[in-house]
Write an enzyme that holds these catalytic residues in place. Structure first.
Site, PDB file in Angstrom:
ATOM      1  N   PHE A  10      10.094  -8.688  -7.191  1.00  0.00           N
ATOM      2  CA  PHE A  10      10.230 -10.096  -6.798  1.00  0.00           C
ATOM      3  C   PHE A  10       9.536 -11.035  -7.792  1.00  0.00           C
ATOM      4  CE2 PHE A  10       7.876 -13.206  -3.859  1.00  0.00           C
ATOM      5  CZ  PHE A  10       8.771 -14.230  -4.099  1.00  0.00           C
ATOM      6  N   ALA A  81       3.563  -2.411  -8.630  1.00  0.00           N
ATOM      7  CA  ALA A  81       2.758  -1.981  -7.489  1.00  0.00           C
ATOM      8  C   ALA A  81       3.679  -1.629  -6.341  1.00  0.00           C
ATOM      9  CB  ALA A  81       1.805  -3.094  -7.050  1.00  0.00           C
ATOM     10  N   THR A 132      -3.959  -9.541  -5.475  1.00  0.00           N
ATOM     11  CA  THR A 132      -3.677 -10.273  -4.235  1.00  0.00           C
ATOM     12  C   THR A 132      -4.956 -10.804  -3.581  1.00  0.00           C
ATOM     13  OG1 THR A 132      -2.958  -9.876  -1.954  1.00  0.00           O
ATOM     14  CG2 THR A 132      -3.650  -7.961  -3.163  1.00  0.00           C
ATOM     15  N   ASP A 133      -4.800 -11.829  -2.745  1.00  0.00           N
ATOM     16  CA  ASP A 133      -5.957 -12.326  -1.982  1.00  0.00           C
ATOM     17  C   ASP A 133      -6.327 -11.368  -0.850  1.00  0.00           C
ATOM     18  OD1 ASP A 133      -3.792 -12.776  -0.291  1.00  0.00           O
ATOM     19  OD2 ASP A 133      -4.288 -14.861   0.156  1.00  0.00           O
ATOM     20  N   GLU A 134      -5.447 -10.398  -0.558  1.00  0.00           N
ATOM     21  CA  GLU A 134      -5.707  -9.504   0.579  1.00  0.00           C
ATOM     22  C   GLU A 134      -6.914  -8.596   0.339  1.00  0.00           C
ATOM     23  OE1 GLU A 134      -2.295  -7.855   2.552  1.00  0.00           O
ATOM     24  OE2 GLU A 134      -0.998  -9.420   1.758  1.00  0.00           O
ATOM     25  N   TYR A 158      -2.619  -0.932   1.680  1.00  0.00           N
ATOM     26  CA  TYR A 158      -2.136  -1.733   0.533  1.00  0.00           C
ATOM     27  C   TYR A 158      -3.304  -2.458  -0.135  1.00  0.00           C
ATOM     28  CZ  TYR A 158      -0.397  -5.929  -1.852  1.00  0.00           C
ATOM     29  OH  TYR A 158      -0.195  -6.931  -2.769  1.00  0.00           O
ATOM     30  N   LYS A 162      -5.064  -2.021  -3.880  1.00  0.00           N
ATOM     31  CA  LYS A 162      -5.116  -3.125  -4.857  1.00  0.00           C
ATOM     32  C   LYS A 162      -6.580  -3.394  -5.228  1.00  0.00           C
ATOM     33  CE  LYS A 162      -2.323  -5.395  -6.361  1.00  0.00           C
ATOM     34  NZ  LYS A 162      -1.454  -5.232  -7.572  1.00  0.00           N
ATOM     35  N   ASN A 188       3.458 -15.151  -1.707  1.00  0.00           N
ATOM     36  CA  ASN A 188       4.516 -15.829  -2.467  1.00  0.00           C
ATOM     37  C   ASN A 188       5.812 -15.882  -1.669  1.00  0.00           C
ATOM     38  OD1 ASN A 188       4.133 -15.149  -6.005  1.00  0.00           O
ATOM     39  ND2 ASN A 188       2.552 -15.370  -4.477  1.00  0.00           N
ATOM     40  N   LEU A 198       8.427 -11.559   5.354  1.00  0.00           N
ATOM     41  CA  LEU A 198       8.663 -12.495   6.459  1.00  0.00           C
ATOM     42  C   LEU A 198       9.738 -13.565   6.178  1.00  0.00           C
ATOM     43  CD1 LEU A 198       7.784 -13.536   9.302  1.00  0.00           C
ATOM     44  CD2 LEU A 198       6.159 -15.018   8.107  1.00  0.00           C
ATOM     45  N   ASN A 257       2.254 -18.035  10.872  1.00  0.00           N
ATOM     46  CA  ASN A 257       3.575 -17.402  10.727  1.00  0.00           C
ATOM     47  C   ASN A 257       4.608 -18.100  11.606  1.00  0.00           C
ATOM     48  OD1 ASN A 257       2.548 -15.594   8.920  1.00  0.00           O
ATOM     49  ND2 ASN A 257       2.462 -13.865  10.328  1.00  0.00           N
ATOM     50  N   ARG A 290       1.262  -5.937  14.188  1.00  0.00           N
ATOM     51  CA  ARG A 290       1.005  -4.911  13.162  1.00  0.00           C
ATOM     52  C   ARG A 290      -0.406  -4.346  13.367  1.00  0.00           C
ATOM     53  NH1 ARG A 290       0.992  -7.700   7.433  1.00  0.00           N
ATOM     54  NH2 ARG A 290       3.118  -6.978   7.169  1.00  0.00           N
TER      55      ARG A 290
HETATM   56  N1  LIG Z   1       4.531 -10.804  -3.055  1.00  0.00           N
HETATM   57  C1  LIG Z   1       3.381 -11.445  -2.860  1.00  0.00           C
HETATM   58  O1  LIG Z   1       3.295 -12.330  -2.006  1.00  0.00           O
HETATM   59  C2  LIG Z   1       2.180 -11.126  -3.720  1.00  0.00           C
HETATM   60  C3  LIG Z   1       1.051 -11.949  -3.623  1.00  0.00           C
HETATM   61  C4  LIG Z   1      -0.046 -11.684  -4.439  1.00  0.00           C
HETATM   62  C5  LIG Z   1      -0.018 -10.631  -5.335  1.00  0.00           C
HETATM   63  N2  LIG Z   1       1.083  -9.838  -5.384  1.00  0.00           N
HETATM   64  C6  LIG Z   1       1.076  -8.740  -6.376  1.00  0.00           C
HETATM   65  O2  LIG Z   1       2.047  -9.075  -7.351  1.00  0.00           O
HETATM   66  C7  LIG Z   1       2.646  -7.884  -7.876  1.00  0.00           C
HETATM   67  C8  LIG Z   1       4.150  -7.958  -7.727  1.00  0.00           C
HETATM   68  O3  LIG Z   1       4.467  -8.134  -6.340  1.00  0.00           O
HETATM   69  P1  LIG Z   1       5.981  -8.230  -5.842  1.00  0.00           P
HETATM   70  O4  LIG Z   1       5.962  -8.961  -4.555  1.00  0.00           O
HETATM   71  O5  LIG Z   1       6.839  -8.710  -6.940  1.00  0.00           O
HETATM   72  O6  LIG Z   1       6.263  -6.697  -5.551  1.00  0.00           O
HETATM   73  P2  LIG Z   1       7.665  -5.932  -5.471  1.00  0.00           P
HETATM   74  O7  LIG Z   1       7.417  -4.805  -4.526  1.00  0.00           O
HETATM   75  O8  LIG Z   1       8.773  -6.884  -5.183  1.00  0.00           O
HETATM   76  O9  LIG Z   1       7.894  -5.373  -6.951  1.00  0.00           O
HETATM   77  C9  LIG Z   1       7.146  -4.310  -7.481  1.00  0.00           C
HETATM   78  C10 LIG Z   1       7.892  -3.789  -8.690  1.00  0.00           C
HETATM   79  O10 LIG Z   1       7.105  -2.738  -9.258  1.00  0.00           O
HETATM   80  C11 LIG Z   1       7.964  -1.634  -9.538  1.00  0.00           C
HETATM   81  N3  LIG Z   1       7.147  -0.406  -9.455  1.00  0.00           N
HETATM   82  C12 LIG Z   1       6.617   0.164  -8.347  1.00  0.00           C
HETATM   83  N4  LIG Z   1       5.940   1.271  -8.677  1.00  0.00           N
HETATM   84  C13 LIG Z   1       6.021   1.394 -10.031  1.00  0.00           C
HETATM   85  C14 LIG Z   1       5.508   2.329 -10.969  1.00  0.00           C
HETATM   86  N5  LIG Z   1       4.768   3.384 -10.581  1.00  0.00           N
HETATM   87  N6  LIG Z   1       5.771   2.132 -12.290  1.00  0.00           N
HETATM   88  C15 LIG Z   1       6.540   1.103 -12.696  1.00  0.00           C
HETATM   89  N7  LIG Z   1       7.070   0.192 -11.849  1.00  0.00           N
HETATM   90  C16 LIG Z   1       6.790   0.336 -10.529  1.00  0.00           C
HETATM   91  C17 LIG Z   1       9.040  -1.689  -8.478  1.00  0.00           C
HETATM   92  O11 LIG Z   1      10.222  -0.991  -8.883  1.00  0.00           O
HETATM   93  C18 LIG Z   1       9.256  -3.190  -8.356  1.00  0.00           C
HETATM   94  O12 LIG Z   1      10.220  -3.648  -9.285  1.00  0.00           O
HETATM   95  C19 LIG Z   1       2.020  -6.730  -7.092  1.00  0.00           C
HETATM   96  O13 LIG Z   1       0.980  -6.192  -7.865  1.00  0.00           O
HETATM   97  C20 LIG Z   1       1.451  -7.379  -5.837  1.00  0.00           C
HETATM   98  O14 LIG Z   1       0.337  -6.675  -5.378  1.00  0.00           O
HETATM   99  C21 LIG Z   1       2.190 -10.059  -4.610  1.00  0.00           C
END
Ligand SMILES: NC(=O)c1ccc[n+]([C@@H]2O[C@H](COP(=O)([O-])OP(=O)(O)OC[C@H]3O[C@@H](n4cnc5c(N)ncnc54)[C@H](O)[C@@H]3O)[C@@H](O)[C@H]2O)c1
Length: 353
Positions: A10, A81, A132-134, A158, A162, A188, A198, A257, A290
């Site tokens: 994403f 991740a 993440t802030d989590e 999770y 992290k 995000n 969500l 939420n 949850r």
């Molecule tokens: N989504 C949020 O709201 C949010 C908020 C804060 C931080 N983050 C962090 O931002 C980062 C990206 O989040 P996202 O929401 O885009 O996640 P996502 O789950 O949509 O995407 C993760 C991507 O990583 C790839 N991936 C997973 N395991 C892998 C591996 N071992 N090697 C290579 N690629 C791998 C997946 O194929 C996927 O394309 C994460 O580190 C997450 O912790 C996300």
């Protein structure tokens, strides 16, 4: 060039597309293409020679080492991740493998790459770890928002994995001198969001006439940030962040939420009213909470705004409207993701399996 991991997810795919739109600098993209990785999100970059996609695992140190030696990036940004809290509750193992072991192997490959670099390349090099802030745990109403010096108190598998990855990144700076930056961002939302989370889940269930599930009383508070604002913050930290520092990224948008889901419903009522004239809010359904659900996250992003001059461009009202409109304009993307067809599309398009 720069090198990203997880660039088919994403946030990563939004980052890659914006990078290509804003600069001529090439970008290499390593992604394992788990269920969350979707090359269809990068369809507009498929024929762009500045974007090199490689299917692979950040835990494959040999592959990562080879890619670093080949592309000689000036910066690496780690988005890869396992990211879904509910999945981490049902099956934490993958989270340990990718978020902890994978980050460790990536750091080892970076250490080998960084050590022999010529001085000029060494002083320019950065590794930016996206977190993440989590990791900070949960707040009560009235508590001050998380600052960078808050203790880590992760509550889910999770956030625990992290947190572990953040500690490893910090240790590789202090122990081996790797020039690292860490960002800790709030929730995000935006285009290309996998519909297990969500906001996209609500949009898609609403349009499909399905229940809109609300965990517990729906009073959990999150701080929401439009994904392109997260990407602009990452670019800014990469450009001007102090080596070894952590930066909180947030949207100053604390919402329950329930408010988020009701807002989605009322915008959908406006943009695509139900045939029977009822509000989409009539589809709201309260479900069991949850396990260990954190009550409140809130981010204090003062350091990033004061030191590096970053501010988000979108308010929640503007960002959520854009997000809903994007979903309405990209029903095929949504349909392919929800049906699983995106995985076949990827195989056909890229021959990646
Ligand atoms: N989504 C949020 O709201 C949010 C908020 C804060 C931080 N983050 C962090 O931002 C980062 C990206 O989040 P996202 O929401 O885009 O996640 P996502 O789950 O949509 O995407 C993760 C991507 O990583 C790839 N991936 C997973 N395991 C892998 C591996 N071992 N090697 C290579 N690629 C791998 C997946 O194929 C996927 O394309 C994460 O580190 C997450 O912790 C996300």
């Amino acid at each position: 060039m720069i090198f990203v991991t997880g660039g088919a997810g994403f946030i990563g795919s939004n980052f890659v597309l914006e990078w290509l739109a804003r600069t001529d600098e090439p970008i290499a993209n390593l992604d394992k293409l788990t269920y969350a990785g979707n090359l269809q999100s990068l369809a507009s970059a498929a024929n762009d020679p500045r974007h090199v996609f490689v299917k692979g695992d950040i835990g494959d140190a040999e592959l990562v080492g080879r890619l670093l030696a080949t592309y000689r990036p000036r910066a690496v940004i780690n988005f890869a991740a396992e990211s879904h809290v509910d999945r981490s509750i049902h099956g934490p193992e993958e989270f340990i493998q990718t978020n902890i072991v994978g980050t460790f192997r990536l750091l080892e490959a970076l250490r080998d790459y960084y050590r022999p670099l010529p001085d000029a390349e060494k002083s320019a090099f950065r590794f930016l770890h996206v977190s993440t802030d989590e990791v900070y745990g949960s707040l009560e109403r009235g508590d001050a928002p998380f600052r960078e010096d808050n203790p880590y108190q992760p509550n889910s598998p999770y956030s625990a994995t992290k947190a572990a990855s953040d500690h490893l990144v910090r240790a590789y700076h202090h122990t081996y001198g790797l020039p690292v930056l860490t960002t800790n961002c709030s929730n995000n939302y935006g285009p290309y969001h996998f519909p297990e989370k969500l906001i996209p889940l609500c949009i898609h269930n609403a349009l499909a006439g399905k229940p809109l599930p609300i965990y517990g009383d729906g009073e959990q508070i999150r701080d929401w940030l439009y994904v392109q604002d997260h990407c602009s913050a990452i670019r800014r930290v990469l450009e001007a962040g102090q080596i070894g520092e952590c930066y909180n990224i947030g949207g100053w948008n604390e919402l329950t939420n329930l408010t988020v889901v009701n807002t989605v419903c009322s915008i959908l009522d406006d943009l695509k009213p139900r045939d029977d004239g009822l509000s989409y809010a009539s589809q709201l359904t309260f479900v069991e909470d949850r396990l260990g659900h954190d009550r409140r996250y809130a981010i204090d992003a003062t350091k990033l705004s004061a030191d590096l001059g970053w501010r988000p461009s979108e308010t929640f009202d503007t960002g959520i409207r854009k997000t809903i409109q994007w979903n309405l304009d990209n029903l095929d993307w949504v349909k392919n993701v929800t049906s699983g067809a995106y995985q076949h599309w990827v195989d056909k398009q890229y021959g990646t399996s």
